[in-house]
Design an enzyme around this catalytic site. Structure first.
Site, PDB file in Angstrom:
ATOM      1  N   GLY A  85       0.824  -1.205   0.000  1.00 46.33           N
ATOM      2  CA  GLY A  85       0.000   0.000   0.000  1.00 46.33           C
ATOM      3  C   GLY A  85       0.858   1.254   0.000  1.00 46.33           C
ATOM      4  O   GLY A  85       2.081   1.205  -0.195  1.00 46.33           O
TER       5      GLY A  85
ATOM      6  N   ALA B  40       0.727  -1.700   9.046  1.00 44.95           N
ATOM      7  CA  ALA B  40      -0.029  -0.691   8.292  1.00 44.95           C
ATOM      8  C   ALA B  40      -1.230  -1.288   7.573  1.00 44.95           C
ATOM      9  O   ALA B  40      -1.962  -0.570   6.890  1.00 44.95           O
ATOM     10  CB  ALA B  40       0.888  -0.012   7.269  1.00 44.95           C
TER      11      ALA B  40
ATOM     12  N   LYS C 197      -8.422   9.871  12.479  1.00 44.07           N
ATOM     13  CA  LYS C 197      -9.843   9.526  12.656  1.00 44.07           C
ATOM     14  C   LYS C 197     -10.081   8.659  13.889  1.00 44.07           C
ATOM     15  O   LYS C 197     -11.227   8.444  14.291  1.00 44.07           O
ATOM     16  CB  LYS C 197     -10.380   8.853  11.401  1.00 44.07           C
ATOM     17  CG  LYS C 197     -10.403   9.773  10.190  1.00 44.07           C
ATOM     18  CD  LYS C 197     -10.893   9.061   8.955  1.00 44.07           C
ATOM     19  CE  LYS C 197     -10.940  10.005   7.762  1.00 44.07           C
ATOM     20  NZ  LYS C 197      -9.598  10.513   7.380  1.00 44.07           N
TER      21      LYS C 197
ATOM     22  N   PHE D 135       1.812   3.246   2.408  1.00 41.40           N
ATOM     23  CA  PHE D 135       2.855   3.293   3.418  1.00 41.40           C
ATOM     24  C   PHE D 135       4.035   2.418   3.024  1.00 41.40           C
ATOM     25  O   PHE D 135       5.196   2.827   3.123  1.00 41.40           O
ATOM     26  CB  PHE D 135       2.324   2.852   4.779  1.00 41.40           C
ATOM     27  CG  PHE D 135       3.416   2.692   5.799  1.00 41.40           C
ATOM     28  CD1 PHE D 135       3.967   3.797   6.407  1.00 41.40           C
ATOM     29  CD2 PHE D 135       3.895   1.435   6.131  1.00 41.40           C
ATOM     30  CE1 PHE D 135       4.998   3.658   7.333  1.00 41.40           C
ATOM     31  CE2 PHE D 135       4.914   1.286   7.045  1.00 41.40           C
ATOM     32  CZ  PHE D 135       5.467   2.395   7.653  1.00 41.40           C
TER      33      PHE D 135
ATOM     34  N   VAL E 124      -3.726 -10.583   7.215  1.00 36.55           N
ATOM     35  CA  VAL E 124      -3.508 -10.379   8.654  1.00 36.55           C
ATOM     36  C   VAL E 124      -4.614 -10.998   9.503  1.00 36.55           C
ATOM     37  O   VAL E 124      -4.429 -11.223  10.703  1.00 36.55           O
ATOM     38  CB  VAL E 124      -3.366  -8.881   9.003  1.00 36.55           C
ATOM     39  CG1 VAL E 124      -2.101  -8.297   8.399  1.00 36.55           C
ATOM     40  CG2 VAL E 124      -4.591  -8.080   8.590  1.00 36.55           C
TER      41      VAL E 124
END
Length: 201
Positions: A26, A93, A139, A28, A74
């Site tokens: 992704g 991440a 958030k 990151f 994950v």
């Protein structure tokens, strides 16, 4: 991890033999590789993700024997294990991040953002990972939606998993670090984490 032969990393004495990045293909993970691939302190970088196409694209782009790729999810602890064995530093991440979509599929967010984090901190303890860094979001501060709430709970899992002493939580806003919370007394490690994150995604 032993102290013999330790090298200084921004004032912190440690040797990072291998690091594992979940959600590695992704934004990151891409930014991380761009910044850290040539860092001689890291002998190996493990990219863990469930997207085989993005892994193949990354492999073709970098063509580096230093990068090891692990395909898995994950949410499935057994698929993460091989990526974790022998790792000294884990950046977590992998998460569902799109707010409107997670409002429609809250259990997917729960299973991934919470269940995935629990799997990662448990395995980090099992495999004696030296440092665990959870990548979070603004958030998660006073959350008003499913994504923010699940990320806040992921933070709480990380903080309260008391057998892992060296944890950090990095908050991102538009791909950039906003602030860092850590159980580590060393400000030098916070500086290291921030520098690692300080590249536009």
């Amino acid at each position: 991890m032993g102290q013999d032969g330790a090298v200084a990393a921004i004032g912190l004495k440690l040797v990072i033999v291998a690091q594992c990045v979940t959600g590695g293909t992704g934004s990151f993970g891409k930014a991380f590789l761009k910044r850290q691939l040539n860092n001689k302190k890291f002998s190996e970088i493990r990219i863990f993700s469930r997207d085989e196409k993005k892994q193949d694209d990354m492999r073709r782009l970098y063509q580096s024997s230093k990068i090891k790729y692990f395909l898995g999810d994950v949410r499935e602890k057994s698929s993460i294990s091989n990526a974790m064995i022998g790792a000294d530093l884990v950046f977590h991440a992998a998460a569902y991040k799109h707010v409107p979509i997670q409002e429609l599929h809250p259990w997917s967010a729960v299973n991934t953002n919470l269940g995935g984090t629990l799997n990662l901190v448990t395995l980090s303890d099992n495999y004696l990972v030296d440092k665990f860094v959870l990548v979070s979001t603004d958030k998660a501060v006073n959350p008003t939606n499913v994504m923010g709430a699940t990320k806040r709970l992921a933070e709480m899992i990380t903080q309260n998993f008391n057998r892992i002493k060296n944890f950090s939580i990095v908050y991102l806003v538009n791909g950039m670090p906003m602030r860092v919370r850590s159980s580590l007394a060393s400000e030098s490690f916070l500086a290291l984490v921030t520098i690692v994150m300080s590249i536009p995604c």
